[in-house]
Design a protein around this motif. Structure first.
Motif, PDB file in Angstrom:
ATOM      1  N   LEU A  58       0.841  -1.350  -0.043  1.00  0.00           N
ATOM      2  CA  LEU A  58       0.016  -0.062   0.172  1.00  0.00           C
ATOM      3  C   LEU A  58       0.752   1.214  -0.030  1.00  0.00           C
ATOM      4  O   LEU A  58       0.574   2.274  -0.644  1.00  0.00           O
ATOM      5  CB  LEU A  58      -0.921  -0.058   1.186  1.00  0.00           C
ATOM      6  CG  LEU A  58      -2.159  -1.077   1.188  1.00  0.00           C
ATOM      7  CD1 LEU A  58      -2.846  -1.116   2.512  1.00  0.00           C
ATOM      8  CD2 LEU A  58      -3.125  -0.951  -0.060  1.00  0.00           C
ATOM      9  N   LYS A  59       1.875   1.081   0.726  1.00  0.00           N
ATOM     10  CA  LYS A  59       2.781   2.359   0.790  1.00  0.00           C
ATOM     11  C   LYS A  59       3.311   2.793  -0.689  1.00  0.00           C
ATOM     12  O   LYS A  59       3.599   3.877  -1.056  1.00  0.00           O
ATOM     13  CB  LYS A  59       3.924   2.158   1.973  1.00  0.00           C
ATOM     14  CG  LYS A  59       4.856   3.587   2.012  1.00  0.00           C
ATOM     15  CD  LYS A  59       5.656   3.365   3.320  1.00  0.00           C
ATOM     16  CE  LYS A  59       6.674   4.312   3.514  1.00  0.00           C
ATOM     17  NZ  LYS A  59       6.163   5.796   3.534  1.00  0.00           N
ATOM     18  N   ARG A  60       3.995   1.730  -1.190  1.00  0.00           N
ATOM     19  CA  ARG A  60       4.419   1.828  -2.758  1.00  0.00           C
ATOM     20  C   ARG A  60       3.477   2.263  -3.413  1.00  0.00           C
ATOM     21  O   ARG A  60       3.781   3.264  -4.447  1.00  0.00           O
ATOM     22  CB  ARG A  60       5.042   0.382  -3.101  1.00  0.00           C
ATOM     23  CG  ARG A  60       5.518   0.267  -4.486  1.00  0.00           C
ATOM     24  CD  ARG A  60       6.682   0.621  -4.600  1.00  0.00           C
ATOM     25  NE  ARG A  60       7.033   0.645  -5.969  1.00  0.00           N
ATOM     26  CZ  ARG A  60       7.382   1.645  -6.884  1.00  0.00           C
ATOM     27  NH1 ARG A  60       7.411   2.516  -6.561  1.00  0.00           N
ATOM     28  NH2 ARG A  60       7.765   1.179  -8.306  1.00  0.00           N
ATOM     29  N   TYR A  61       1.979   1.662  -3.424  1.00  0.00           N
ATOM     30  CA  TYR A  61       0.996   1.858  -4.349  1.00  0.00           C
ATOM     31  C   TYR A  61       0.646   3.577  -4.354  1.00  0.00           C
ATOM     32  O   TYR A  61       0.609   4.064  -5.142  1.00  0.00           O
ATOM     33  CB  TYR A  61      -0.254   1.286  -3.973  1.00  0.00           C
ATOM     34  CG  TYR A  61      -1.242   1.386  -4.928  1.00  0.00           C
ATOM     35  CD1 TYR A  61      -1.407   0.644  -6.249  1.00  0.00           C
ATOM     36  CD2 TYR A  61      -2.391   2.283  -4.842  1.00  0.00           C
ATOM     37  CE1 TYR A  61      -2.404   0.866  -7.114  1.00  0.00           C
ATOM     38  CE2 TYR A  61      -3.366   2.479  -5.787  1.00  0.00           C
ATOM     39  CZ  TYR A  61      -2.959   1.909  -6.751  1.00  0.00           C
ATOM     40  OH  TYR A  61      -4.232   1.974  -7.984  1.00  0.00           O
ATOM     41  N   VAL A  62       0.836   4.055  -3.117  1.00  0.00           N
ATOM     42  CA  VAL A  62       0.527   5.634  -3.174  1.00  0.00           C
ATOM     43  C   VAL A  62       1.687   6.381  -3.498  1.00  0.00           C
ATOM     44  O   VAL A  62       1.298   7.653  -3.942  1.00  0.00           O
ATOM     45  CB  VAL A  62      -0.123   6.190  -1.590  1.00  0.00           C
ATOM     46  CG1 VAL A  62      -1.387   5.356  -1.099  1.00  0.00           C
ATOM     47  CG2 VAL A  62       0.922   5.944  -0.626  1.00  0.00           C
ATOM     48  N   ALA A  63       2.811   5.760  -3.470  1.00  0.00           N
ATOM     49  CA  ALA A  63       3.709   6.449  -4.212  1.00  0.00           C
ATOM     50  C   ALA A  63       3.935   6.426  -5.726  1.00  0.00           C
ATOM     51  O   ALA A  63       3.992   7.422  -6.440  1.00  0.00           O
ATOM     52  CB  ALA A  63       5.126   5.877  -3.861  1.00  0.00           C
ATOM     53  N   VAL A  64       3.301   5.439  -6.186  1.00  0.00           N
ATOM     54  CA  VAL A  64       2.885   5.074  -7.803  1.00  0.00           C
ATOM     55  C   VAL A  64       1.728   5.829  -8.270  1.00  0.00           C
ATOM     56  O   VAL A  64       1.607   6.448  -9.122  1.00  0.00           O
ATOM     57  CB  VAL A  64       3.039   3.474  -8.133  1.00  0.00           C
ATOM     58  CG1 VAL A  64       2.563   3.635  -9.455  1.00  0.00           C
ATOM     59  CG2 VAL A  64       4.386   2.920  -7.794  1.00  0.00           C
ATOM     60  N   ALA A  65       0.661   5.855  -7.451  1.00  0.00           N
ATOM     61  CA  ALA A  65      -0.796   6.306  -7.871  1.00  0.00           C
ATOM     62  C   ALA A  65      -1.064   7.427  -6.870  1.00  0.00           C
ATOM     63  O   ALA A  65      -2.350   7.334  -6.134  1.00  0.00           O
ATOM     64  CB  ALA A  65      -1.500   5.398  -8.140  1.00  0.00           C
ATOM     65  N   PRO A  66      -0.361   8.615  -6.665  1.00  0.00           N
ATOM     66  CA  PRO A  66      -0.744   9.560  -5.403  1.00  0.00           C
ATOM     67  C   PRO A  66      -2.078  10.130  -5.559  1.00  0.00           C
ATOM     68  O   PRO A  66      -2.599  10.738  -4.523  1.00  0.00           O
ATOM     69  CB  PRO A  66       0.134  10.689  -5.594  1.00  0.00           C
ATOM     70  CG  PRO A  66       0.762  10.590  -7.096  1.00  0.00           C
ATOM     71  CD  PRO A  66       0.636   9.198  -7.407  1.00  0.00           C
ATOM     72  N   ILE A  67      -2.820   9.926  -6.739  1.00  0.00           N
ATOM     73  CA  ILE A  67      -4.154  10.533  -6.988  1.00  0.00           C
ATOM     74  C   ILE A  67      -5.171   9.714  -5.691  1.00  0.00           C
ATOM     75  O   ILE A  67      -6.356  10.209  -5.598  1.00  0.00           O
ATOM     76  CB  ILE A  67      -4.892  10.340  -8.369  1.00  0.00           C
ATOM     77  CG1 ILE A  67      -5.980  11.202  -8.634  1.00  0.00           C
ATOM     78  CG2 ILE A  67      -4.983   8.776  -8.599  1.00  0.00           C
ATOM     79  CD1 ILE A  67      -6.505  11.222 -10.127  1.00  0.00           C
ATOM     80  N   VAL A  68      -4.781   8.782  -5.208  1.00  0.00           N
ATOM     81  CA  VAL A  68      -5.588   7.819  -4.333  1.00  0.00           C
ATOM     82  C   VAL A  68      -5.561   8.233  -3.003  1.00  0.00           C
ATOM     83  O   VAL A  68      -6.040   7.850  -2.164  1.00  0.00           O
ATOM     84  CB  VAL A  68      -5.552   6.358  -4.518  1.00  0.00           C
ATOM     85  CG1 VAL A  68      -5.862   5.925  -5.784  1.00  0.00           C
ATOM     86  CG2 VAL A  68      -4.001   5.721  -4.120  1.00  0.00           C
ATOM     87  N   LEU A  69      -4.549   9.126  -2.608  1.00  0.00           N
ATOM     88  CA  LEU A  69      -4.226   9.527  -1.360  1.00  0.00           C
ATOM     89  C   LEU A  69      -5.395  10.073  -0.423  1.00  0.00           C
ATOM     90  O   LEU A  69      -5.484   9.721   0.703  1.00  0.00           O
ATOM     91  CB  LEU A  69      -2.909  10.336  -1.292  1.00  0.00           C
ATOM     92  CG  LEU A  69      -1.535  10.017  -1.152  1.00  0.00           C
ATOM     93  CD1 LEU A  69      -0.519  10.914  -1.441  1.00  0.00           C
ATOM     94  CD2 LEU A  69      -1.415   9.232   0.072  1.00  0.00           C
ATOM     95  N   PRO A  70      -6.412  10.630  -1.080  1.00  0.00           N
ATOM     96  CA  PRO A  70      -7.549  11.147   0.013  1.00  0.00           C
ATOM     97  C   PRO A  70      -8.273  10.072   0.192  1.00  0.00           C
ATOM     98  O   PRO A  70      -8.998  10.365   1.479  1.00  0.00           O
ATOM     99  CB  PRO A  70      -8.388  11.977  -1.131  1.00  0.00           C
ATOM    100  CG  PRO A  70      -7.366  12.329  -2.421  1.00  0.00           C
ATOM    101  CD  PRO A  70      -6.293  11.080  -2.429  1.00  0.00           C
TER     102      PRO A  70
END
Length: 151
Positions: free
Chosen positions: A108-120
């Motif tokens: 999950l940590k790696r994913y938000v780095a790759v796809a920061p649009i999902v951070l909210p």
């Protein structure tokens, strides 16, 4: 972990219903970088259901993350245990294995780095420790893509 932050809740609105088929076509054509079209059998209809996704590499494995929670594709994949990813003319079938929280956190940590649009949709922030992502792993299913055995 950022205690004040309230994660956004995903709602599949009319705009999503209108845009999703267009995104599937663009993704399948390879025009959306890093994305592929996930197709899984519908858990009740048995019909193929498709949606764009972003698979990531982490720890020598390929993973799918459901940043918006247990949405329809997640329930379909859980029911069937397999899916197909399509990008351009390449189609690959995979079995899936759902990760436990301890394993899902780093993904999950790696994913938000790759796809920061999902951070909210996350309580954890980009710079938070892996433990913050482990703490919310139950809200963001993570699946390892496994090569299926030949039939």
């Amino acid at each position: 972990m950022n205690e004040q932050r309230v994660p956004k809740t995903y709602r599949h609105t009319g705009i999503h219903k209108a845009i999703n088929p267009v995104m599937v076509v663009l993704t399948r054509a390879g025009l959306i970088p890093g994305s592929a079209v996930l197709t899984a059998r519908g858990r009740t209809s048995g019909q193929p259901r498709s949606t764009p996704v972003t698979a990531i590499e982490h720890g020598g494995a390929r993973w799918l993350v459901a940043p918006y929670g247990a949405v329809s594709w997640v329930r379909n994949v859980r029911a069937s245990g397999e899916l197909t990813l399509t990008r351009r003319r390449t189609r690959r079938r995979f079995a899936v294995r759902e990760a436990m929280a301890e394993e899902a956190g780093p993904v999950l940590k790696r994913y938000v780095a790759v796809a920061p649009i999902v951070l909210p949709y996350f309580v954890a922030g980009r710079d938070d420790p892996v433990e913050s992502f482990i703490a919310e792993a139950d809200r963001h299913p993570v699946f390892e893509l496994v090569e299926p055995h030949p039939r």
